[in-house]
Design an enzyme around this catalytic site. Structure first.
Site, PDB file in Angstrom:
ATOM      1  N   ASP A 240      -2.940  -4.746 -11.287  1.00 23.25           N
ATOM      2  CA  ASP A 240      -1.796  -5.660 -11.181  1.00 23.25           C
ATOM      3  C   ASP A 240      -1.640  -6.508 -12.435  1.00 23.25           C
ATOM      4  OD1 ASP A 240      -1.359  -4.740  -8.582  1.00 23.25           O
ATOM      5  OD2 ASP A 240      -2.722  -6.228  -7.735  1.00 23.25           O
TER       6      ASP A 240
ATOM      7  N   THR B 272     -10.686  -5.844  -8.741  1.00 25.42           N
ATOM      8  CA  THR B 272      -9.666  -6.016  -7.709  1.00 25.42           C
ATOM      9  C   THR B 272      -8.239  -6.119  -8.254  1.00 25.42           C
ATOM     10  OG1 THR B 272     -11.268  -7.115  -6.280  1.00 25.42           O
ATOM     11  CG2 THR B 272      -8.946  -7.413  -5.748  1.00 25.42           C
TER      12      THR B 272
ATOM     13  N   LYS C 228      -0.577  -7.074  -3.979  1.00 20.76           N
ATOM     14  CA  LYS C 228      -0.158  -6.522  -5.260  1.00 20.76           C
ATOM     15  C   LYS C 228       1.079  -7.236  -5.798  1.00 20.76           C
ATOM     16  CE  LYS C 228      -0.836  -2.350  -6.392  1.00 20.76           C
ATOM     17  NZ  LYS C 228      -2.084  -2.620  -7.133  1.00 20.76           N
TER      18      LYS C 228
ATOM     19  N   ASN D 267      -1.998   5.205 -11.438  1.00 17.85           N
ATOM     20  CA  ASN D 267      -3.341   5.461 -11.926  1.00 17.85           C
ATOM     21  C   ASN D 267      -3.633   6.947 -11.710  1.00 17.85           C
ATOM     22  OD1 ASN D 267      -4.182   5.824  -9.227  1.00 17.85           O
ATOM     23  ND2 ASN D 267      -5.021   3.762  -9.078  1.00 17.85           N
TER      24      ASN D 267
ATOM     25  N   ASN E  58      -0.263 -11.505   0.309  1.00 15.13           N
ATOM     26  CA  ASN E  58      -1.408 -11.354   1.211  1.00 15.13           C
ATOM     27  C   ASN E  58      -2.375 -12.517   1.070  1.00 15.13           C
ATOM     28  OD1 ASN E  58      -0.556  -8.856   2.209  1.00 15.13           O
ATOM     29  ND2 ASN E  58      -1.715  -7.712   0.673  1.00 15.13           N
TER      30      ASN E  58
END
Length: 301
Positions: free
Chosen positions: A245, A241, A38, A178, A9
């Site tokens: 990852d 953010t 991600k 999560n 992205n």
């Protein structure tokens, strides 16, 4: 080698006092754009942790600079496809407390065909690891095909949606969740305790390895009756953010290096703690030497 079937992205990030409300126009005091997604974040984290990773992805030909940036970081980019479709991109809001809200456009990340998936898997050998997230299409085909090739599938079930519920998760070797993702998967309250979530995950997924990340409450590893807990490292977060990852990438690089689950949790937690103290997505992921120094400093305190 870890083969990462992952999103690419272009991130557009806006810093705001709070998240925009319906019908509201809110002024941003800072803007930046850069590499994200991600998949890309996790490939970068693996590479910066000194792991070996090849990225399988798609990006617009106008954003070919992405491949140069990944290659410079140590990621194998030979199987990134350049396309005339628009790249995936994200609109990211960062509030004053460092939390984020993200609007995602999939773009080229949702252009994988079954033929392309088969061609990518043809390059693997039995025992290779395939890492996936939920930002690319074709996962329903990829997982069983990868397993039939003798590969080990590792799935970070993010972002969580109804499509994940229909995937053959029991064919995966390791799953990352999560709290919110685990609760949605199990149809449990978001405020459920870690012990309740882990118990239900074990009942639902059997002996599949699970890593449950809980932010400031730490992280758990579970495989059947074996569990390990890693407390979070207390830091002041300014941007969360890419923290998840970074955790995934560092955990897998440590695992690739032969470390056990407890050591993988510790290293991944330290890397994520460094990430949340920096702004940005890909740019916030630390180098292995920085994580080494951070761990050393924390053991001296």
């Amino acid at each position: 080698m870890i083969f990462n079937f992952g999103s690419i992205n272009i991130d557009h990030t806006y810093h705001l006092p709070y998240f925009v409300r319906p019908g509201e126009t809110l002024k941003s005091d800072k803007y930046s754009n850069g590499l994200g997604g991600k998949g890309v974040n996790q490939s970068l984290a693996i590479a910066r942790a000194k792991g070996r990773v090849s990225h399988w992805g798609r990006v617009a030909v106008t954003d070919a600079w992405v491949t140069d940036e990944l290659q410079c970081a140590g990621v194998d980019v030979s199987d990134i496809e350049l396309t005339d479709e628009p790249s995936g991109h994200a609109i990211i809001q960062i509030d004053a407390g460092g939390e984020n809200a993200i609007l995602l456009f999939s773009g080229a990340n949702h252009g994988f065909t079954e033929e392309r998936i088969l061609a990518l898997l043809a390059e693997t050998n039995p025992g290779d690891t395939i890492l996936i997230q939920n930002e690319c299409n074709g996962l329903d085909k990829l997982i069983p095909l990868a397993v039939s090739h003798g590969c080990k599938v590792i799935f970070n079930a993010a972002p969580m949606d109804d499509g994940v519920l229909s995937l053959p998760l029991n064919q995966c070797q390791l799953l990352f969740f999560n709290r919110t993702e685990a609760a949605l998967l199990l149809d449990m309250p978001i405020e459920s305790s870690a012990s309740d979530l882990l118990r239900r995950l074990n009942e639902t997924l059997g002996g599949t390895e699970v890593v449950l990340t809980l932010g400031s409450e730490g992280a758990w590893y579970q495989r059947s009756s074996e569990t390990f807990f890693q407390a979070a490292i207390r830091v002041k977060a300014i941007d969360t953010t890419a923290a998840g990852d970074t955790f995934v990438g560092y955990f897998l690089a440590a695992r690739q290096a032969g470390l056990g689950p407890r050591q993988c949790l510790h290293r991944a937690t330290a890397a994520a703690a460094l990430t949340v103290q920096r702004r940005g997505a890909a740019s916030s992921i630390p180098m292995a030497e920085e994580v080494d120094e951070f761990i050393y400093q924390n053991t001296q305190e």
